[in-house]
Design a protein around this motif. Structure first.
Motif, PDB file in Angstrom:
ATOM      1  N   VAL A  90       0.852  -1.191   0.000  1.00  0.00           N
ATOM      2  CA  VAL A  90       0.000   0.000   0.000  1.00  0.00           C
ATOM      3  C   VAL A  90       0.886   1.240   0.000  1.00  0.00           C
ATOM      4  CG1 VAL A  90      -1.831   1.276   1.198  1.00  0.00           C
ATOM      5  CG2 VAL A  90      -1.747  -1.205   1.378  1.00  0.00           C
ATOM      6  N   ILE A  91       0.458   2.267  -0.727  1.00  0.00           N
ATOM      7  CA  ILE A  91       1.030   3.605  -0.570  1.00  0.00           C
ATOM      8  C   ILE A  91      -0.003   4.443   0.165  1.00  0.00           C
ATOM      9  CG2 ILE A  91       1.778   5.718  -1.742  1.00  0.00           C
ATOM     10  CD1 ILE A  91       2.818   4.000  -4.026  1.00  0.00           C
ATOM     11  N   VAL A  92       0.427   5.154   1.200  1.00  0.00           N
ATOM     12  CA  VAL A  92      -0.450   6.044   1.963  1.00  0.00           C
ATOM     13  C   VAL A  92       0.001   7.484   1.720  1.00  0.00           C
ATOM     14  CG1 VAL A  92      -1.185   6.776   4.273  1.00  0.00           C
ATOM     15  CG2 VAL A  92      -0.970   4.333   3.730  1.00  0.00           C
ATOM     16  N   VAL A  93      -0.948   8.344   1.355  1.00  0.00           N
ATOM     17  CA  VAL A  93      -0.638   9.724   0.988  1.00  0.00           C
ATOM     18  C   VAL A  93      -1.449  10.694   1.839  1.00  0.00           C
ATOM     19  CG1 VAL A  93      -0.570  11.403  -0.905  1.00  0.00           C
ATOM     20  CG2 VAL A  93      -0.279   8.960  -1.397  1.00  0.00           C
ATOM     21  N   ASN A  94      -0.774  11.717   2.340  1.00  0.00           N
ATOM     22  CA  ASN A  94      -1.463  12.821   3.007  1.00  0.00           C
ATOM     23  C   ASN A  94      -0.601  14.073   2.889  1.00  0.00           C
ATOM     24  OD1 ASN A  94      -3.077  14.495   4.511  1.00  0.00           O
ATOM     25  ND2 ASN A  94      -3.238  13.126   6.272  1.00  0.00           N
ATOM     26  N   SER A  95      -1.145  15.113   2.272  1.00  0.00           N
ATOM     27  CA  SER A  95      -0.443  16.382   2.075  1.00  0.00           C
ATOM     28  C   SER A  95       0.767  16.228   1.151  1.00  0.00           C
ATOM     29  CB  SER A  95      -0.009  16.999   3.413  1.00  0.00           C
ATOM     30  OG  SER A  95      -1.125  17.330   4.193  1.00  0.00           O
ATOM     31  N   TRP A  96       0.527  15.674   0.004  1.00  0.00           N
ATOM     32  CA  TRP A  96       1.549  15.611  -1.052  1.00  0.00           C
ATOM     33  C   TRP A  96       1.094  16.574  -2.141  1.00  0.00           C
ATOM     34  CZ3 TRP A  96       6.336  14.021  -1.781  1.00  0.00           C
ATOM     35  CH2 TRP A  96       6.828  13.921  -3.082  1.00  0.00           C
ATOM     36  N   TYR A  97       1.956  17.534  -2.527  1.00  0.00           N
ATOM     37  CA  TYR A  97       1.491  18.682  -3.298  1.00  0.00           C
ATOM     38  C   TYR A  97       1.661  18.591  -4.809  1.00  0.00           C
ATOM     39  CZ  TYR A  97       0.883  20.833   1.196  1.00  0.00           C
ATOM     40  OH  TYR A  97       0.461  21.103   2.466  1.00  0.00           O
ATOM     41  N   HIS A  98       1.964  17.398  -5.312  1.00  0.00           N
ATOM     42  CA  HIS A  98       2.087  17.239  -6.750  1.00  0.00           C
ATOM     43  C   HIS A  98       1.334  15.992  -7.195  1.00  0.00           C
ATOM     44  CE1 HIS A  98       5.016  20.480  -7.376  1.00  0.00           C
ATOM     45  NE2 HIS A  98       5.501  20.121  -6.206  1.00  0.00           N
ATOM     46  N   ARG A  99       0.835  16.043  -8.418  1.00  0.00           N
ATOM     47  CA  ARG A  99       0.062  14.934  -8.957  1.00  0.00           C
ATOM     48  C   ARG A  99       0.894  13.655  -9.013  1.00  0.00           C
ATOM     49  NH1 ARG A  99      -0.430  12.619 -13.867  1.00  0.00           N
ATOM     50  NH2 ARG A  99      -2.427  11.673 -14.410  1.00  0.00           N
ATOM     51  N   MET A 100       0.254  12.546  -8.684  1.00  0.00           N
ATOM     52  CA  MET A 100       0.903  11.247  -8.795  1.00  0.00           C
ATOM     53  C   MET A 100       0.452  10.570 -10.086  1.00  0.00           C
ATOM     54  SD  MET A 100       1.012   9.359  -5.142  1.00  0.00           S
ATOM     55  CE  MET A 100       2.188   9.829  -3.872  1.00  0.00           C
ATOM     56  N   PRO A 101       1.377  10.118 -10.912  1.00  0.00           N
ATOM     57  CA  PRO A 101       0.996   9.436 -12.151  1.00  0.00           C
ATOM     58  C   PRO A 101       0.548   7.998 -11.881  1.00  0.00           C
ATOM     59  CG  PRO A 101       3.366   9.460 -11.928  1.00  0.00           C
ATOM     60  CD  PRO A 101       2.833  10.258 -10.780  1.00  0.00           C
ATOM     61  N   PRO A 102      -0.184   7.403 -12.820  1.00  0.00           N
ATOM     62  CA  PRO A 102      -0.623   6.007 -12.644  1.00  0.00           C
ATOM     63  C   PRO A 102       0.534   5.050 -12.409  1.00  0.00           C
ATOM     64  CG  PRO A 102      -1.774   7.024 -14.498  1.00  0.00           C
ATOM     65  CD  PRO A 102      -0.713   7.985 -14.068  1.00  0.00           C
ATOM     66  N   GLU A 103       1.689   5.341 -13.023  1.00  0.00           N
ATOM     67  CA  GLU A 103       2.846   4.467 -12.838  1.00  0.00           C
ATOM     68  C   GLU A 103       3.232   4.350 -11.368  1.00  0.00           C
ATOM     69  OE1 GLU A 103       4.091   7.166 -16.282  1.00  0.00           O
ATOM     70  OE2 GLU A 103       2.322   6.964 -14.994  1.00  0.00           O
ATOM     71  N   LEU A 104       2.862   5.346 -10.583  1.00  0.00           N
ATOM     72  CA  LEU A 104       3.166   5.316  -9.153  1.00  0.00           C
ATOM     73  C   LEU A 104       1.992   4.792  -8.344  1.00  0.00           C
ATOM     74  CD1 LEU A 104       5.059   5.858  -6.818  1.00  0.00           C
ATOM     75  CD2 LEU A 104       4.296   8.245  -6.810  1.00  0.00           C
ATOM     76  N   TYR A 105       0.793   5.374  -8.533  1.00  0.00           N
ATOM     77  CA  TYR A 105      -0.301   4.959  -7.643  1.00  0.00           C
ATOM     78  C   TYR A 105      -0.843   3.567  -7.963  1.00  0.00           C
ATOM     79  CZ  TYR A 105      -3.759   6.804 -11.124  1.00  0.00           C
ATOM     80  OH  TYR A 105      -4.513   7.066 -12.244  1.00  0.00           O
ATOM     81  N   ASP A 106      -0.502   3.024  -9.146  1.00  0.00           N
ATOM     82  CA  ASP A 106      -0.900   1.649  -9.457  1.00  0.00           C
ATOM     83  C   ASP A 106       0.153   0.613  -9.055  1.00  0.00           C
ATOM     84  OD1 ASP A 106      -3.373   2.259 -10.485  1.00  0.00           O
ATOM     85  OD2 ASP A 106      -2.702   2.384 -12.565  1.00  0.00           O
ATOM     86  N   LEU A 107       1.264   1.065  -8.476  1.00  0.00           N
ATOM     87  CA  LEU A 107       2.353   0.158  -8.098  1.00  0.00           C
ATOM     88  C   LEU A 107       1.990  -0.850  -7.001  1.00  0.00           C
ATOM     89  CD1 LEU A 107       5.736   2.157  -8.005  1.00  0.00           C
ATOM     90  CD2 LEU A 107       5.291  -0.028  -9.142  1.00  0.00           C
ATOM     91  N   PRO A 108       1.319  -0.423  -5.931  1.00  0.00           N
ATOM     92  CA  PRO A 108       1.145  -1.325  -4.777  1.00  0.00           C
ATOM     93  C   PRO A 108       0.284  -2.548  -5.092  1.00  0.00           C
ATOM     94  CG  PRO A 108       0.712   0.961  -4.170  1.00  0.00           C
ATOM     95  CD  PRO A 108       0.771   0.918  -5.658  1.00  0.00           C
TER      96      PRO A 108
END
Length: 312
Positions: free
Chosen positions: A79-97
């Motif tokens: 799992v990737i957990v995100v809170n207060s990250w100020y730039h867009r995450m691409p699918p290559e990153l958020y689809d990794l887990p």
């Protein structure tokens, strides 16, 4: 469960702290470099120091660049957990887990997507606010909801009080979400896009008082912009003043918006739509900060009457 964390500021700090305290296995923490930008500095917190003090590998980045994506992939997160990250995450990153990427957003989605949701909720007159844990997708705060917690907004709450109260929801909501994923019982529900509202990032101009607003709205506006946020401000006799405390008048006042009258133990400002009819409550300014940084009562400061305006 192997967790990679992305976050910054106090919300991010509280989220990483919750992961640590709840004994979830954080294998990497990614944060932004320290910034002097005002909107980032208001709630700054040492996410990097927290990670280092618990032996968590740290990566500092301004955005999710190829180097960051490759690094995260090497940790094989569940799992990737995100809170207060100020730039867009691409699918290559958020689809990794293995499971998904979870984002924590401080509103009751689909309402108040975007920026400063707690402040906008108070300014807008909402009766509640909260925290949403949702699956990240290609939109901004639009992914399917896993966990949601709400809190009431009281008649005297300030923006700062609500933000601090909202942070206390993080440990319980995050733990529930992660355990649901791990158990295989995570029940995601799609957001109703017809109910979505989006609010932009706040800037200095957004703290300028608009005297065409009703007094009830202005009173909430003053409470929302409490320290450490930039205070609600206006101009009086060519000088910028900050309104620190105010309430809605007992009587109704008519005339021209922005007109100040010494009444009701304070400076009553005529406001609202169609004030010429005399149907509106006024805003009683009880405490303010003048251009020199000195705080004083509205009754004392506005002895000469006059007008509050949007420019010097």
């Amino acid at each position: 469960m192997r967790i990679v964390f992305f976050g910054f500021q106090t919300w991010g700090y509280k989220t990483l702290q919750a992961l640590i305290n709840l004994e979830h296995h954080v294998v990497l923490a990614v944060t932004h470099p320290v910034s002097s930008e005002s909107y980032k500095a208001i709630w700054s917190a040492p996410v990097d120091e927290l990670a280092r003090s618990h032996g968590i590998p740290l990566h500092v980045a301004t955005q999710a660049d190829p180097e960051t994506i490759d690094l995260v992939a090497g940790y094989e997160p569940d799992v990737i957990v995100v809170n207060s990250w100020y730039h867009r995450m691409p699918p290559e990153l958020y689809d990794l887990p293995r499971y998904c990427t979870l984002n924590l957003h401080d509103s009751l989605l689909p309402k108040f997507t975007g920026f400063s949701p707690v402040l906008w909720a108070l300014i807008s007159g909402e009766s509640e606010f909260g925290l949403t844990v949702h699956r990240m997708d290609d939109g901004l705060d639009t992914g399917d909801i896993l966990v949601q917690r709400s809190l009431p907004i009281g008649p005297a709450d300030t923006g700062t009080e609500l933000v601090l109260r909202g942070m206390e929801l993080i440990p319980g909501a995050l733990d529930e979400a992660l355990r649901a994923l791990e158990s295989g019982h995570a029940a995601f529900r799609p957001q109703n896009k017809a109910e979505r509202t989006y609010f932009h990032k706040r800037s200095a101009r957004d703290s300028l008082i608009d005297w065409s607003w009703p007094a009830e709205d202005l009173e909430r506006f003053v409470r929302a912009l409490s320290d450490p946020y930039p205070r609600a401000f206006s101009f009086y006799r060519g000088e910028r003043i900050e309104v620190l405390e105010a309430h809605v008048s007992d009587a109704r006042y008519g005339g021209t918006p922005g007109r100040v009258m010494v009444q009701e133990e304070g400076g009553v400002v005529v406001c609202g739509s169609a004030p010429r009819r005399g149907h509106n409550r006024g805003l009683v300014i009880t405490r303010l900060r003048c251009a020199e940084g000195v705080e004083c009562s509205g009754e004392k400061y506005f002895r000469r009457g006059g007008y509050l305006d949007s420019h010097p």
